[in-house]
Design an enzyme around this catalytic site. Sequence first.
Site, PDB file in Angstrom:
ATOM      1  CG  ASP A  11      -2.081   0.919   1.120  1.00 15.97           C
ATOM      2  OD1 ASP A  11      -2.306   1.475   0.021  1.00 15.97           O
ATOM      3  OD2 ASP A  11      -2.782   1.124   2.129  1.00 15.97           O
ATOM      4  N   GLY A  14       0.118   5.467  -4.316  1.00  9.87           N
ATOM      5  CA  GLY A  14      -0.470   6.764  -4.682  1.00  9.87           C
ATOM      6  C   GLY A  14       0.104   7.884  -3.829  1.00  9.87           C
ATOM      7  CG  HIS A  28       0.359   1.906  -9.334  1.00 15.40           C
ATOM      8  ND1 HIS A  28       0.056   1.559  -8.041  1.00 15.40           N
ATOM      9  CD2 HIS A  28      -0.731   2.587  -9.811  1.00 15.40           C
ATOM     10  CE1 HIS A  28      -1.160   2.006  -7.743  1.00 15.40           C
ATOM     11  NE2 HIS A  28      -1.650   2.633  -8.794  1.00 15.40           N
ATOM     12  CB  SER A  56      -8.039  -5.813  -4.048  1.00 16.88           C
ATOM     13  OG  SER A  56      -8.833  -4.674  -4.262  1.00 16.88           O
ATOM     14  CG  ASP A  58     -13.131  -4.195  -3.017  1.00 15.69           C
ATOM     15  OD1 ASP A  58     -14.250  -4.419  -3.533  1.00 15.69           O
ATOM     16  OD2 ASP A  58     -12.828  -4.553  -1.866  1.00 15.69           O
ATOM     17  CG  LEU A 122      10.215 -16.898  -3.343  1.00 14.21           C
ATOM     18  CD1 LEU A 122       9.848 -16.924  -1.851  1.00 14.21           C
ATOM     19  CD2 LEU A 122      10.787 -15.523  -3.698  1.00 14.21           C
ATOM     20  NE  ARG A 184      -8.181   0.111   4.696  1.00  9.45           N
ATOM     21  CZ  ARG A 184      -7.940   1.396   4.930  1.00  9.45           C
ATOM     22  NH1 ARG A 184      -8.152   1.912   6.123  1.00  9.45           N
ATOM     23  NH2 ARG A 184      -7.483   2.178   3.965  1.00  9.45           N
TER      24      ARG A 184
END
Length: 249
Positions: A11, A14, A28, A56, A58, A122, A184
């Site tokens: 996160d 932006g 990004h 996501s 969303d 990995l 969250r």
Amino acid sequence: MSGLHVGIIMDGNGRWARLHGQPRWRGHFSGVESVRDAVRGSPELDITTLTLYAFSSDNWKRPAAEVGRLFWLLREYCGREQAELVESGVRVTAIGRRDRIPKSAREQLTLLEDATASLSRLHLRLAIDYSAQWAIADAARLLAVEVDRGRISPEDITAAKLNGVLTGGVPPVDLLIRTAGEQRLSDFLLWETAYAELWFTDVLWPDFRRRDLAEAVAAFRRRERKFGGLRPIPDDRPAKPAAERVAAR
Ligand code: FPP
């Protein structure tokens, strides 16, 4: 023995861009360098599975131009990174819905998955068009079909059974990291993080480097995981009954 499974909610792209007076997509873009560094740094931290929240379900709510950039970056990553990933023994797979991923990105992703399928140093899992709630519902739907066809009975549906369908045997998350100060889960690996240790950092994803990953892993290693049980304290053993204590003298 397998090492750690680390999940990361990347996160702050932006905010990083705004901080640097650049358009959002540059955040990004810089975030891809952090992906590269985390992947390179994982094996030496004994991370054997790394799941990154790249897009996501969303995120479809974002402007089409930003969504387009994100899938362009994904496509570029899959194409350009293939040689290094193969060279360093990284197996790449995607979790999430595939049907809505733009065709060119989906094709590159499949090529990368195929090219790295036999590697095991990995396991890099990219969560793309991913929603944990959707994934859990999808696994439940699959089991319902099995019941409907008479292959299993409702009593066969246990947590272990659902876990198998949902995760395909990938171990649960040991450590969940979220960058950029938010605390969250945002519909990420809700089932797989049942006993995960959580690590939140203010570092914005484009600034996140393997030293930050190392810091999170070091903090994780200092934590005591009890999985609902009790801490094994030597002095906590039940005292012997008095008669036994006397007999032992
Ligand atoms: C969240 O930052 C980040 C994303 C929605 C996308 C993450 C994608 C990348 C790091 C690049 C592509 C990944 C791969 C694997 C090639 P945000 O935009 O929500 O940040 P903000 O909250 O500061 O606005």
